[in-house]
Design a protein around this motif. Structure first.
Motif, short mmCIF file in Angstrom:
data_model
loop_
_atom_site.label_atom_id
_atom_site.label_comp_id
_atom_site.label_asym_id
_atom_site.label_seq_id
_atom_site.Cartn_x
_atom_site.Cartn_y
_atom_site.Cartn_z
N HIS A 121 31.66 -8.47 14.52
CA HIS A 121 32.93 -8.67 15.22
C HIS A 121 34.06 -8.98 14.24
O HIS A 121 35.17 -8.50 14.37
N LYS A 125 19.12 -17.24 15.07
CA LYS A 125 20.36 -17.77 14.48
C LYS A 125 20.99 -16.72 13.54
O LYS A 125 22.19 -16.46 13.61
N ASN A 178 22.55 -13.98 15.45
CA ASN A 178 23.84 -14.41 16.02
C ASN A 178 24.93 -14.31 14.96
O ASN A 178 26.04 -13.84 15.24
N ILE A 179 24.61 -14.76 13.74
CA ILE A 179 25.61 -14.72 12.66
C ILE A 179 25.95 -13.27 12.30
O ILE A 179 27.11 -12.92 12.10
N ARG A 216 37.39 -6.64 13.74
CA ARG A 216 38.73 -7.17 13.99
C ARG A 216 39.69 -6.80 12.86
O ARG A 216 40.89 -6.82 13.04
N ASP A 222 26.27 -21.07 6.51
CA ASP A 222 26.47 -20.18 7.66
C ASP A 222 27.67 -19.26 7.42
O ASP A 222 27.61 -18.05 7.70
N TYR A 275 28.26 -11.94 14.84
CA TYR A 275 29.61 -12.45 14.63
C TYR A 275 30.27 -11.72 13.46
O TYR A 275 31.46 -11.39 13.51
#
Lengths: 227, 385
Positions: free
Chosen positions: B15, B5, B8-9, B19, B290, B12
Protein backbone atom coordinates in the motif's frame (compact mmCIF):
# COMPACT_ATOMS: atom_id res chain seq x y z
CA UNK A 1 -1.74 1.95 38.17
CA UNK A 2 0.49 4.82 36.94
CA UNK A 3 3.28 6.15 39.14
CA UNK A 4 6.12 8.56 38.51
CA UNK A 5 8.98 8.83 40.99
CA UNK A 6 11.24 11.89 40.77
CA UNK A 7 10.95 11.77 37.02
CA UNK A 8 13.16 14.10 34.99
CA UNK A 9 13.42 14.44 31.23
CA UNK A 10 16.21 16.43 29.61
CA UNK A 11 16.39 17.00 25.85
CA UNK A 12 19.73 17.61 24.06
CA UNK A 13 21.66 16.85 27.20
CA UNK A 14 25.14 18.43 27.31
CA UNK A 15 24.46 20.54 24.22
CA UNK A 16 24.02 24.33 24.12
CA UNK A 17 20.30 23.83 23.40
CA UNK A 18 19.73 21.61 26.45
CA UNK A 19 16.14 21.78 27.77
CA UNK A 20 14.90 20.32 31.05
CA UNK A 21 11.29 19.60 30.13
CA UNK A 22 10.26 17.72 33.31
CA UNK A 23 11.98 18.20 36.70
CA UNK A 24 11.68 15.59 39.43
CA UNK A 25 7.93 14.96 39.09
CA UNK A 26 6.32 12.39 41.35
CA UNK A 27 2.64 11.52 40.98
CA UNK A 28 0.18 8.66 41.13
CA UNK A 29 -2.92 7.94 39.03
CA UNK A 30 -5.20 5.12 40.13
CA UNK A 31 -6.72 2.57 37.78
CA UNK A 32 -9.95 3.79 36.14
CA UNK A 33 -9.27 7.43 36.91
CA UNK A 34 -9.42 10.35 34.50
CA UNK A 35 -6.38 12.55 35.14
CA UNK A 36 -5.59 15.93 33.65
CA UNK A 37 -2.12 17.42 33.28
CA UNK A 38 -2.81 21.14 33.25
CA UNK A 39 -0.47 24.01 32.50
CA UNK A 40 0.53 26.64 29.99
CA UNK A 41 2.61 25.93 26.87
CA UNK A 42 6.11 24.80 27.79
CA UNK A 43 5.08 23.61 31.25
CA UNK A 44 6.16 20.04 30.46
CA UNK A 45 2.73 18.43 30.34
CA UNK A 46 3.16 16.86 26.89
CA UNK A 47 6.59 15.51 27.84
CA UNK A 48 5.20 13.98 31.02
CA UNK A 49 2.39 12.51 28.93
CA UNK A 50 4.89 10.86 26.57
CA UNK A 51 6.72 9.38 29.57
CA UNK A 52 3.49 7.96 31.00
CA UNK A 53 2.48 6.80 27.51
CA UNK A 54 5.78 4.92 27.04
CA UNK A 55 6.62 7.02 23.98
CA UNK A 56 9.85 8.21 25.63
CA UNK A 57 12.07 7.25 28.56
CA UNK A 58 12.98 9.58 31.43
CA UNK A 59 16.52 10.86 31.84
CA UNK A 60 16.30 10.01 35.53
CA UNK A 61 13.66 8.78 37.95
CA UNK A 62 11.22 5.93 37.44
CA UNK A 63 7.88 5.45 35.69
CA UNK A 64 5.51 2.57 36.48
CA UNK A 65 2.56 1.71 34.28
CA UNK A 66 0.15 -1.13 35.18
CA UNK A 67 2.55 -2.04 37.95
CA UNK A 68 5.51 -2.48 35.64
CA UNK A 69 8.55 -0.25 35.56
CA UNK A 70 8.70 1.00 31.99
CA UNK A 71 11.43 3.61 32.43
CA UNK A 72 14.22 1.09 32.05
CA UNK A 73 12.72 -1.09 29.32
CA UNK A 74 14.82 -1.39 26.14
CA UNK A 75 13.23 0.29 23.10
CA UNK A 76 11.90 -2.96 21.67
CA UNK A 77 10.06 -3.97 24.82
CA UNK A 78 8.87 -0.42 25.50
CA UNK A 79 7.40 -0.31 21.98
CA UNK A 80 5.68 -3.62 22.53
CA UNK A 81 4.34 -2.52 25.91
CA UNK A 82 3.01 0.71 24.39
CA UNK A 83 1.39 -1.20 21.52
CA UNK A 84 -0.34 -3.63 23.85
CA UNK A 85 -1.39 -1.38 26.73
CA UNK A 86 -1.47 2.28 25.66
CA UNK A 87 -3.68 4.14 23.19
CA UNK A 88 -2.50 7.57 22.07
CA UNK A 89 -4.67 10.44 20.81
CA UNK A 90 -2.52 13.17 19.25
CA UNK A 91 -3.19 16.89 19.21
CA UNK A 92 -2.76 17.03 15.41
CA UNK A 93 -4.64 13.70 15.02
CA UNK A 94 -1.63 12.37 13.05
CA UNK A 95 -3.74 10.43 10.58
CA UNK A 96 -2.30 9.32 7.23
CA UNK A 97 -4.25 11.40 4.70
CA UNK A 98 -3.95 9.05 1.69
CA UNK A 99 -5.34 6.09 3.62
CA UNK A 100 -9.00 5.36 4.23
CA UNK A 101 -10.62 5.70 7.64
CA UNK A 102 -10.58 1.92 8.12
CA UNK A 103 -6.93 1.61 7.05
CA UNK A 104 -5.92 4.34 9.50
CA UNK A 105 -7.71 2.67 12.38
CA UNK A 106 -6.01 -0.72 11.88
CA UNK A 107 -2.44 0.67 11.67
CA UNK A 108 -1.51 -0.28 15.28
CA UNK A 109 -2.52 -3.89 14.53
CA UNK A 110 -0.30 -4.24 11.43
CA UNK A 111 2.90 -5.29 13.24
CA UNK A 112 0.99 -7.90 15.26
CA UNK A 113 -0.17 -11.41 14.42
CA UNK A 114 -3.81 -10.19 14.15
CA UNK A 115 -5.51 -11.44 10.99
CA UNK A 116 -6.64 -8.62 8.66
CA UNK A 117 -10.30 -9.73 8.85
CA UNK A 118 -10.21 -9.65 12.63
CA UNK A 119 -8.48 -6.25 12.64
CA UNK A 120 -11.11 -4.83 10.28
CA UNK A 121 -13.92 -6.31 12.32
CA UNK A 122 -12.54 -4.67 15.46
CA UNK A 123 -12.07 -1.36 13.66
CA UNK A 124 -15.60 -1.45 12.24
CA UNK A 125 -17.07 -2.07 15.71
CA UNK A 126 -15.25 1.01 17.01
CA UNK A 127 -16.26 3.14 14.03
CA UNK A 128 -19.85 2.05 14.53
CA UNK A 129 -19.68 2.99 18.17
CA UNK A 130 -18.26 6.41 17.25
CA UNK A 131 -20.85 6.92 14.52
CA UNK A 132 -18.43 6.68 11.62
CA UNK A 133 -19.26 3.31 10.10
CA UNK A 134 -20.73 4.95 6.99
CA UNK A 135 -17.43 6.78 6.43
CA UNK A 136 -15.10 3.77 6.72
CA UNK A 137 -14.00 3.84 3.08
CA UNK A 138 -13.51 7.63 2.93
CA UNK A 139 -10.02 9.02 2.79
CA UNK A 140 -9.38 10.90 6.02
CA UNK A 141 -8.62 14.11 4.15
CA UNK A 142 -12.30 14.14 3.16
CA UNK A 143 -13.46 14.25 6.80
CA UNK A 144 -14.34 17.15 9.11
CA UNK A 145 -12.17 17.97 12.15
CA UNK A 146 -14.56 16.23 14.56
CA UNK A 147 -14.70 13.14 12.39
CA UNK A 148 -10.91 13.07 12.14
CA UNK A 149 -10.65 13.10 15.88
CA UNK A 150 -13.12 10.25 16.22
CA UNK A 151 -10.98 8.27 13.75
CA UNK A 152 -7.95 9.04 15.94
CA UNK A 153 -9.90 7.83 19.00
CA UNK A 154 -10.90 4.63 17.21
CA UNK A 155 -7.25 4.07 16.27
CA UNK A 156 -6.18 4.62 19.88
CA UNK A 157 -8.71 2.01 21.03
CA UNK A 158 -8.17 -0.68 18.41
CA UNK A 159 -5.51 -2.41 20.50
CA UNK A 160 -7.92 -2.57 23.44
CA UNK A 161 -5.54 -0.65 25.71
CA UNK A 162 -5.97 -0.20 29.46
CA UNK A 163 -4.46 3.29 29.37
CA UNK A 164 -5.45 6.11 27.03
CA UNK A 165 -3.42 9.27 26.77
CA UNK A 166 -4.57 12.35 24.89
CA UNK A 167 -2.54 15.45 24.11
CA UNK A 168 -4.61 18.67 23.84
CA UNK A 169 -7.51 16.68 22.36
CA UNK A 170 -9.89 19.62 22.12
CA UNK A 171 -7.41 22.15 20.72
CA UNK A 172 -8.90 21.95 17.22
CA UNK A 173 -12.54 21.37 18.17
CA UNK A 174 -15.42 23.73 18.81
CA UNK A 175 -17.35 23.50 22.08
CA UNK A 176 -19.94 21.09 20.74
CA UNK A 177 -17.33 18.68 19.35
CA UNK A 178 -15.30 19.03 22.55
CA UNK A 179 -18.45 17.98 24.42
CA UNK A 180 -18.79 14.92 22.16
CA UNK A 181 -15.17 14.03 22.86
CA UNK A 182 -15.70 14.22 26.62
CA UNK A 183 -18.79 12.06 26.31
CA UNK A 184 -16.73 9.39 24.60
CA UNK A 185 -14.10 9.66 27.34
CA UNK A 186 -16.86 9.22 29.92
CA UNK A 187 -17.95 5.98 28.24
CA UNK A 188 -14.38 4.73 28.23
CA UNK A 189 -13.99 5.61 31.89
CA UNK A 190 -17.14 3.61 32.63
CA UNK A 191 -15.47 0.66 30.92
CA UNK A 192 -12.62 0.93 33.41
CA UNK A 193 -10.01 2.60 31.19
CA UNK A 194 -7.46 4.90 32.78
CA UNK A 195 -7.32 8.20 30.92
CA UNK A 196 -4.63 10.86 31.08
CA UNK A 197 -5.21 14.13 29.24
CA UNK A 198 -2.76 17.00 28.79
CA UNK A 199 -4.76 20.20 28.32
CA UNK A 200 -5.26 23.81 29.24
CA UNK A 201 -8.87 23.85 28.03
CA UNK A 202 -11.28 24.60 30.94
CA UNK A 203 -13.99 22.64 29.11
CA UNK A 204 -11.94 19.56 29.82
CA UNK A 205 -10.36 20.11 33.24
CA UNK A 206 -13.57 21.52 34.73
CA UNK A 207 -15.62 18.57 33.47
CA UNK A 208 -17.19 16.33 36.09
CA UNK A 209 -15.54 13.20 34.73
CA UNK A 210 -12.07 14.40 35.76
CA UNK A 211 -10.90 12.76 39.01
CA UNK A 212 -7.55 14.43 39.45
CA UNK A 213 -5.79 17.50 38.05
CA UNK A 214 -2.00 17.91 38.15
CA UNK A 215 -0.91 21.51 37.71
CA UNK A 216 2.41 21.96 36.02
CA UNK A 217 4.69 24.93 35.53
CA UNK A 218 8.29 25.07 34.25
CA UNK A 219 8.50 21.29 34.22
CA UNK A 220 7.52 20.98 37.89
CA UNK A 221 4.37 19.63 39.47
CA UNK A 222 3.05 22.59 41.47
CA UNK A 223 -0.35 21.40 42.67
CA UNK A 224 -2.55 18.32 42.80
CA UNK A 225 -6.31 18.69 42.93
CA UNK A 226 -8.13 15.47 43.67
CA UNK A 227 -11.91 15.58 43.41
CA UNK B 1 1.82 -16.65 14.35
CA UNK B 2 4.75 -14.40 13.51
CA UNK B 3 4.39 -15.16 9.79
CA UNK B 4 1.02 -13.39 9.96
CA UNK B 5 2.74 -10.28 11.32
CA UNK B 6 5.22 -10.26 8.43
CA UNK B 7 2.42 -10.72 5.91
CA UNK B 8 0.60 -7.75 7.48
CA UNK B 9 3.75 -5.62 7.15
CA UNK B 10 4.24 -6.78 3.55
CA UNK B 11 0.65 -5.83 2.78
CA UNK B 12 1.20 -2.39 4.30
CA UNK B 13 4.43 -2.03 2.28
CA UNK B 14 2.52 -2.71 -0.94
CA UNK B 15 0.00 0.00 0.00
CA UNK B 16 2.86 2.34 0.93
CA UNK B 17 4.38 1.74 -2.50
CA UNK B 18 1.13 2.14 -4.44
CA UNK B 19 0.46 5.45 -2.72
CA UNK B 20 3.67 6.79 -4.28
CA UNK B 21 2.87 5.36 -7.69
CA UNK B 22 4.41 8.12 -9.84
CA UNK B 23 7.74 8.12 -8.02
CA UNK B 24 7.90 4.33 -7.94
CA UNK B 25 7.01 3.87 -11.61
CA UNK B 26 9.85 6.28 -12.50
CA UNK B 27 12.18 4.27 -10.26
CA UNK B 28 11.17 0.96 -11.87
CA UNK B 29 11.59 2.40 -15.38
CA UNK B 30 15.09 3.76 -14.79
CA UNK B 31 16.13 0.69 -12.80
CA UNK B 32 14.81 -1.68 -15.49
CA UNK B 33 16.55 0.30 -18.23
CA UNK B 34 19.91 0.15 -16.46
CA UNK B 35 19.60 -3.58 -15.73
CA UNK B 36 18.45 -4.15 -19.32
CA UNK B 37 21.50 -2.42 -20.78
CA UNK B 38 24.01 -3.94 -18.41
CA UNK B 39 22.49 -7.39 -18.84
CA UNK B 40 22.38 -7.03 -22.63
CA UNK B 41 26.11 -6.27 -22.74
CA UNK B 42 26.97 -9.01 -20.25
CA UNK B 43 24.78 -11.58 -22.04
CA UNK B 44 26.11 -10.71 -25.46
CA UNK B 45 29.70 -10.72 -24.29
CA UNK B 46 29.10 -14.03 -22.48
CA UNK B 47 27.60 -15.52 -25.61
CA UNK B 48 30.44 -14.25 -27.82
CA UNK B 49 33.06 -15.47 -25.36
CA UNK B 50 31.50 -18.89 -25.27
CA UNK B 51 31.39 -19.03 -29.04
CA UNK B 52 34.98 -17.84 -29.15
CA UNK B 53 35.92 -20.60 -26.71
CA UNK B 54 34.18 -23.10 -28.99
CA UNK B 55 36.20 -21.73 -31.90
CA UNK B 56 39.38 -22.04 -29.90
CA UNK B 57 38.51 -25.61 -28.99
CA UNK B 58 38.55 -26.37 -32.70
CA UNK B 59 41.61 -24.28 -33.43
CA UNK B 60 44.97 -26.04 -33.73
CA UNK B 61 47.47 -25.74 -30.89
CA UNK B 62 49.71 -23.60 -33.09
CA UNK B 63 48.96 -21.83 -36.37
CA UNK B 64 51.92 -21.04 -38.63
CA UNK B 65 51.59 -18.39 -41.35
CA UNK B 66 54.19 -17.21 -43.80
CA UNK B 67 54.86 -13.49 -43.87
CA UNK B 68 55.99 -11.89 -47.12
CA UNK B 69 56.79 -8.19 -46.98
CA UNK B 70 54.81 -7.86 -43.78
CA UNK B 71 51.69 -9.49 -45.18
CA UNK B 72 50.40 -13.01 -45.03
CA UNK B 73 51.44 -15.18 -47.98
CA UNK B 74 51.05 -18.83 -48.93
CA UNK B 75 53.10 -21.30 -46.88
CA UNK B 76 55.29 -23.84 -48.73
CA UNK B 77 54.29 -27.35 -47.66
CA UNK B 78 58.02 -28.07 -47.21
CA UNK B 79 57.71 -26.04 -43.98
CA UNK B 80 55.40 -28.76 -42.68
CA UNK B 81 58.09 -31.42 -42.81
CA UNK B 82 60.57 -29.08 -41.05
CA UNK B 83 58.08 -28.47 -38.27
CA UNK B 84 57.25 -32.16 -38.06
CA UNK B 85 60.94 -32.80 -37.24
CA UNK B 86 60.71 -30.71 -34.04
CA UNK B 87 60.45 -33.01 -31.04
CA UNK B 88 57.01 -32.90 -29.43
CA UNK B 89 55.02 -32.08 -32.60
CA UNK B 90 52.46 -34.78 -33.22
CA UNK B 91 50.88 -33.61 -36.48
CA UNK B 92 51.12 -30.80 -39.07
CA UNK B 93 48.42 -30.07 -41.67
CA UNK B 94 48.37 -27.57 -44.50
CA UNK B 95 45.04 -25.68 -44.53
CA UNK B 96 43.27 -24.26 -47.57
CA UNK B 97 40.84 -21.41 -47.00
CA UNK B 98 39.94 -18.01 -48.34
CA UNK B 99 37.30 -15.29 -48.55
CA UNK B 100 34.64 -15.17 -51.21
CA UNK B 101 32.60 -12.07 -51.96
CA UNK B 102 29.03 -12.74 -53.01
CA UNK B 103 28.03 -9.63 -54.98
CA UNK B 104 24.43 -10.80 -55.18
CA UNK B 105 24.00 -10.90 -51.45
CA UNK B 106 26.61 -8.22 -50.70
CA UNK B 107 28.21 -10.57 -48.17
CA UNK B 108 31.58 -12.17 -47.70
CA UNK B 109 31.84 -15.89 -46.98
CA UNK B 110 34.76 -18.04 -45.86
CA UNK B 111 35.49 -21.07 -48.00
CA UNK B 112 37.48 -23.83 -46.29
CA UNK B 113 38.92 -27.04 -47.61
CA UNK B 114 38.17 -29.95 -45.31
CA UNK B 115 38.61 -33.69 -45.17
CA UNK B 116 36.54 -34.06 -41.97
CA UNK B 117 33.83 -31.63 -40.91
CA UNK B 118 35.06 -29.31 -38.13
CA UNK B 119 31.52 -28.49 -36.89
CA UNK B 120 28.42 -30.47 -36.21
CA UNK B 121 26.01 -30.62 -39.12
CA UNK B 122 22.27 -30.36 -38.46
CA UNK B 123 21.31 -32.21 -41.55
CA UNK B 124 23.42 -33.78 -44.24
CA UNK B 125 26.94 -35.22 -44.43
CA UNK B 126 30.56 -34.37 -45.29
CA UNK B 127 31.14 -33.07 -48.85
CA UNK B 128 32.71 -35.20 -51.59
CA UNK B 129 33.70 -33.96 -55.03
CA UNK B 130 31.67 -30.92 -56.13
CA UNK B 131 29.71 -30.83 -52.91
CA UNK B 132 29.59 -28.29 -50.08
CA UNK B 133 28.29 -27.92 -46.55
CA UNK B 134 27.21 -24.36 -45.74
CA UNK B 135 26.84 -22.28 -42.60
CA UNK B 136 23.40 -21.69 -41.16
CA UNK B 137 23.40 -17.97 -41.99
CA UNK B 138 24.21 -18.61 -45.64
CA UNK B 139 21.52 -21.29 -45.88
CA UNK B 140 18.98 -18.89 -44.37
CA UNK B 141 20.01 -15.94 -46.49
CA UNK B 142 20.11 -17.82 -49.77
CA UNK B 143 17.14 -19.97 -48.78
CA UNK B 144 18.91 -23.23 -49.54
CA UNK B 145 18.50 -26.69 -48.08
CA UNK B 146 20.48 -29.89 -48.63
CA UNK B 147 19.94 -31.08 -52.19
CA UNK B 148 19.92 -27.54 -53.62
CA UNK B 149 22.69 -26.19 -55.79
CA UNK B 150 24.76 -23.05 -55.47
CA UNK B 151 26.95 -21.45 -58.09
CA UNK B 152 30.26 -19.84 -57.14
CA UNK B 153 32.75 -17.97 -59.32
CA UNK B 154 36.30 -19.41 -59.13
CA UNK B 155 39.65 -17.60 -59.51
CA UNK B 156 39.52 -17.90 -63.30
CA UNK B 157 36.08 -16.29 -63.42
CA UNK B 158 34.31 -19.54 -64.22
CA UNK B 159 30.98 -20.31 -62.56
CA UNK B 160 31.17 -23.62 -60.71
CA UNK B 161 28.11 -25.56 -59.57
CA UNK B 162 28.12 -27.18 -56.15
CA UNK B 163 25.52 -29.39 -54.52
CA UNK B 164 24.69 -28.52 -50.92
CA UNK B 165 24.83 -31.69 -48.83
CA UNK B 166 24.57 -30.24 -45.33
CA UNK B 167 24.05 -27.21 -43.09
CA UNK B 168 26.16 -26.50 -40.00
CA UNK B 169 24.46 -26.44 -36.62
CA UNK B 170 23.39 -23.03 -35.27
CA UNK B 171 25.20 -23.90 -32.03
CA UNK B 172 28.50 -23.14 -33.74
CA UNK B 173 27.15 -20.16 -35.65
CA UNK B 174 29.87 -17.68 -34.70
CA UNK B 175 32.46 -19.99 -36.25
CA UNK B 176 30.39 -21.59 -38.99
CA UNK B 177 27.75 -19.01 -39.96
CA UNK B 178 29.64 -17.72 -43.02
CA UNK B 179 31.47 -20.93 -43.94
CA UNK B 180 31.26 -22.94 -47.10
CA UNK B 181 33.15 -26.21 -46.61
CA UNK B 182 34.30 -28.26 -49.58
CA UNK B 183 36.92 -31.00 -50.05
CA UNK B 184 40.50 -29.69 -49.73
CA UNK B 185 41.53 -30.50 -53.31
CA UNK B 186 38.40 -28.77 -54.72
CA UNK B 187 39.05 -25.68 -52.56
CA UNK B 188 42.67 -25.60 -53.76
CA UNK B 189 41.55 -25.69 -57.38
CA UNK B 190 38.77 -23.11 -56.73
CA UNK B 191 41.22 -20.57 -55.33
CA UNK B 192 44.08 -21.54 -57.65
CA UNK B 193 46.48 -22.38 -54.86
CA UNK B 194 49.53 -24.36 -56.08
CA UNK B 195 49.82 -27.99 -54.94
CA UNK B 196 52.97 -27.32 -52.91
CA UNK B 197 51.41 -24.44 -50.94
CA UNK B 198 48.75 -23.90 -48.27
CA UNK B 199 47.20 -20.84 -46.60
CA UNK B 200 48.65 -21.76 -43.27
CA UNK B 201 49.79 -24.73 -41.25
CA UNK B 202 47.92 -26.25 -38.32
CA UNK B 203 50.34 -27.72 -35.81
CA UNK B 204 49.23 -30.13 -33.08
CA UNK B 205 51.33 -30.77 -30.00
CA UNK B 206 51.22 -33.89 -27.84
CA UNK B 207 52.01 -32.19 -24.52
CA UNK B 208 50.27 -28.81 -23.93
CA UNK B 209 52.99 -27.85 -21.43
CA UNK B 210 55.46 -27.89 -24.35
CA UNK B 211 53.39 -25.56 -26.51
CA UNK B 212 55.25 -22.29 -25.86
CA UNK B 213 58.59 -24.02 -26.19
CA UNK B 214 57.65 -25.60 -29.52
CA UNK B 215 56.23 -22.31 -30.84
CA UNK B 216 59.56 -20.69 -29.99
CA UNK B 217 61.48 -23.45 -31.81
CA UNK B 218 59.27 -23.02 -34.91
CA UNK B 219 59.89 -19.27 -34.99
CA UNK B 220 63.65 -19.93 -34.72
CA UNK B 221 63.58 -22.54 -37.48
CA UNK B 222 61.37 -20.43 -39.80
CA UNK B 223 62.29 -16.75 -39.45
CA UNK B 224 59.70 -15.67 -42.07
CA UNK B 225 56.83 -17.37 -40.23
CA UNK B 226 54.28 -15.89 -37.85
CA UNK B 227 53.60 -18.41 -35.08
CA UNK B 228 50.32 -18.05 -33.21
CA UNK B 229 49.47 -20.18 -30.21
CA UNK B 230 45.87 -20.80 -29.14
CA UNK B 231 46.50 -18.68 -26.04
CA UNK B 232 47.52 -15.71 -28.20
CA UNK B 233 44.31 -15.99 -30.20
CA UNK B 234 42.32 -16.15 -26.96
CA UNK B 235 44.02 -12.99 -25.74
CA UNK B 236 43.18 -11.24 -29.01
CA UNK B 237 39.52 -12.19 -28.66
CA UNK B 238 39.50 -11.00 -25.05
CA UNK B 239 41.09 -7.72 -26.01
CA UNK B 240 38.57 -7.11 -28.80
CA UNK B 241 35.52 -8.05 -26.72
CA UNK B 242 36.83 -6.23 -23.67
CA UNK B 243 37.51 -3.10 -25.67
CA UNK B 244 34.18 -3.20 -27.42
CA UNK B 245 32.18 -3.80 -24.23
CA UNK B 246 34.18 -1.02 -22.59
CA UNK B 247 33.19 1.37 -25.38
CA UNK B 248 29.58 0.41 -24.97
CA UNK B 249 29.63 0.73 -21.20
CA UNK B 250 31.04 4.19 -21.68
CA UNK B 251 28.16 4.92 -24.04
CA UNK B 252 25.57 3.86 -21.45
CA UNK B 253 27.38 5.87 -18.81
CA UNK B 254 24.58 8.42 -19.06
CA UNK B 255 21.99 5.85 -18.05
CA UNK B 256 24.16 4.61 -15.22
CA UNK B 257 24.57 8.20 -14.09
CA UNK B 258 20.79 8.65 -14.10
CA UNK B 259 20.52 5.54 -11.93
CA UNK B 260 23.17 6.87 -9.58
CA UNK B 261 21.24 10.14 -9.26
CA UNK B 262 18.08 8.19 -8.54
CA UNK B 263 19.85 6.15 -5.89
CA UNK B 264 21.37 9.32 -4.46
CA UNK B 265 17.95 10.97 -4.41
CA UNK B 266 16.64 8.11 -2.32
CA UNK B 267 19.75 7.99 -0.17
CA UNK B 268 19.77 11.69 0.55
CA UNK B 269 16.51 11.43 2.38
CA UNK B 270 12.85 10.63 2.50
CA UNK B 271 10.16 13.12 1.65
CA UNK B 272 8.62 15.08 4.52
CA UNK B 273 5.44 12.96 4.27
CA UNK B 274 7.39 9.71 4.34
CA UNK B 275 9.28 10.87 7.42
CA UNK B 276 6.09 11.98 9.13
CA UNK B 277 4.41 8.68 8.38
CA UNK B 278 7.34 6.76 9.87
CA UNK B 279 7.08 8.96 12.98
CA UNK B 280 3.36 8.21 13.27
CA UNK B 281 3.94 4.48 12.87
CA UNK B 282 6.57 4.57 15.60
CA UNK B 283 4.23 6.46 17.91
CA UNK B 284 1.50 3.90 17.24
CA UNK B 285 3.62 1.01 18.40
CA UNK B 286 5.69 0.05 15.39
CA UNK B 287 9.26 -0.80 16.36
CA UNK B 288 12.33 0.32 14.41
CA UNK B 289 12.57 -3.25 13.07
CA UNK B 290 8.94 -3.16 11.88
CA UNK B 291 9.51 0.10 10.00
CA UNK B 292 12.73 -1.23 8.47
CA UNK B 293 11.01 -4.45 7.47
CA UNK B 294 8.24 -2.49 5.77
CA UNK B 295 10.72 -0.31 3.86
CA UNK B 296 12.87 -3.33 2.98
CA UNK B 297 9.82 -5.11 1.56
CA UNK B 298 9.12 -2.04 -0.56
CA UNK B 299 12.73 -1.88 -1.77
CA UNK B 300 12.87 -5.61 -2.50
CA UNK B 301 9.61 -5.50 -4.45
CA UNK B 302 10.80 -2.55 -6.53
CA UNK B 303 14.33 -3.83 -7.04
CA UNK B 304 13.49 -7.47 -7.76
CA UNK B 305 10.70 -6.61 -10.18
CA UNK B 306 12.94 -4.16 -12.03
CA UNK B 307 15.84 -6.61 -11.98
CA UNK B 308 13.78 -9.51 -13.32
CA UNK B 309 12.09 -7.32 -15.91
CA UNK B 310 15.48 -5.95 -17.02
CA UNK B 311 16.97 -9.44 -17.27
CA UNK B 312 13.99 -10.84 -19.20
CA UNK B 313 13.96 -7.89 -21.63
CA UNK B 314 17.72 -8.20 -22.13
CA UNK B 315 17.36 -11.95 -22.77
CA UNK B 316 14.67 -11.31 -25.38
CA UNK B 317 16.73 -8.47 -26.89
CA UNK B 318 19.95 -10.46 -27.16
CA UNK B 319 18.85 -14.01 -27.83
CA UNK B 320 15.50 -13.62 -29.61
CA UNK B 321 15.92 -10.31 -31.41
CA UNK B 322 19.67 -10.79 -31.90
CA UNK B 323 20.68 -7.62 -30.05
CA UNK B 324 19.69 -4.94 -32.59
CA UNK B 325 20.72 -2.18 -30.17
CA UNK B 326 24.17 -3.60 -29.47
CA UNK B 327 25.16 -5.26 -32.72
CA UNK B 328 26.50 -2.17 -34.48
CA UNK B 329 28.76 -1.41 -31.52
CA UNK B 330 29.78 -4.85 -30.38
CA UNK B 331 30.04 -6.59 -33.74
CA UNK B 332 32.00 -4.18 -35.87
CA UNK B 333 32.99 -6.96 -38.24
CA UNK B 334 29.40 -7.89 -38.98
CA UNK B 335 29.70 -6.57 -42.53
CA UNK B 336 31.88 -9.60 -43.19
CA UNK B 337 29.39 -11.94 -41.67
CA UNK B 338 26.03 -12.29 -43.38
CA UNK B 339 24.40 -12.72 -39.95
CA UNK B 340 24.55 -15.17 -37.15
CA UNK B 341 22.33 -16.01 -34.21
CA UNK B 342 23.57 -15.49 -30.68
CA UNK B 343 23.17 -18.67 -28.67
CA UNK B 344 21.90 -18.28 -25.11
CA UNK B 345 24.82 -18.42 -22.71
CA UNK B 346 24.06 -16.97 -19.29
CA UNK B 347 25.97 -17.88 -16.17
CA UNK B 348 24.94 -17.49 -12.55
CA UNK B 349 28.03 -15.33 -12.05
CA UNK B 350 26.79 -12.88 -14.70
CA UNK B 351 23.38 -12.65 -13.03
CA UNK B 352 25.02 -12.14 -9.64
CA UNK B 353 27.30 -9.46 -11.05
CA UNK B 354 24.34 -7.46 -12.39
CA UNK B 355 22.52 -8.03 -9.09
CA UNK B 356 25.47 -6.72 -7.10
CA UNK B 357 25.85 -3.52 -9.13
CA UNK B 358 22.14 -2.70 -9.29
CA UNK B 359 20.00 -4.25 -6.55
CA UNK B 360 22.50 -4.00 -3.70
CA UNK B 361 23.20 -0.23 -3.95
CA UNK B 362 19.50 0.42 -4.48
CA UNK B 363 18.56 -1.54 -1.36
CA UNK B 364 21.15 0.35 0.64
CA UNK B 365 19.71 3.61 -0.66
CA UNK B 366 16.22 2.58 0.48
CA UNK B 367 17.17 1.19 3.86
CA UNK B 368 19.73 3.69 5.16
CA UNK B 369 17.46 6.78 5.18
CA UNK B 370 14.56 4.69 6.52
CA UNK B 371 16.76 3.44 9.31
CA UNK B 372 17.72 7.02 10.13
CA UNK B 373 14.09 8.11 10.13
CA UNK B 374 12.89 5.13 12.14
CA UNK B 375 15.32 5.67 15.00
CA UNK B 376 13.57 8.92 16.00
CA UNK B 377 11.73 8.86 19.29
CA UNK B 378 7.99 8.41 18.93
CA UNK B 379 7.44 11.50 21.08
CA UNK B 380 8.75 13.59 18.19
CA UNK B 381 5.75 12.44 16.20
CA UNK B 382 3.50 13.41 19.11
CA UNK B 383 4.85 16.93 18.88
CA UNK B 384 4.10 16.99 15.19
CA UNK B 385 7.77 16.95 14.16
Amino acid sequence: MIRCEKTTKVYNRGKPNEVVAVRGVSLEIRGGEVAVLRGPSGSGKTTLLTLIGCAARPTSGRVFVLGREVSRLPERFLTRFRREHVGIIFQQFNLIPELSVLQNVVIPLVPTPTRPEEAEERAMELLERLGLEHRHHFRVRELSGGEMQRVAIARALVNQPEVIIADEPTAHLDSSLAGDFLEIMQQLQNEGKTIVIATHDPLVYEHELVDVVFDMRDGRLVEVERR
Amino acid sequence: MSLRKHLNILDYAVHFMLRRRGKNIATVLVFTLVVFMLASVVMMMGSLREEAENTLALAPDITVQKIVAGRQGLVPLSYASRIQDIRGVSRVEGRIWGYYYDALEDATYTIIGVEHLPFRVVEGRAPRGQEVVVGEAIAKRKRIIPGDRIILRDHRGNYVKFTVVGVFSPRSSLQSADIIAMPGSIAREFFGIPDDRANDLAVYVANPAELTNIAYKISLALPDARVLTRQQIRETYDAIFGWRSGVFLAAIFGAILAFAILVWDRASGLTAEEKKEIGILKALGWSTEDVLEMRTCEGVLLALNSYLLGIILAYIHVFYLNAPLLRPVLLGWSTLYPSFELMPALSLEDLLLIFMVSVVPFMAAVIVPSWRASTIDPDEAMRGV
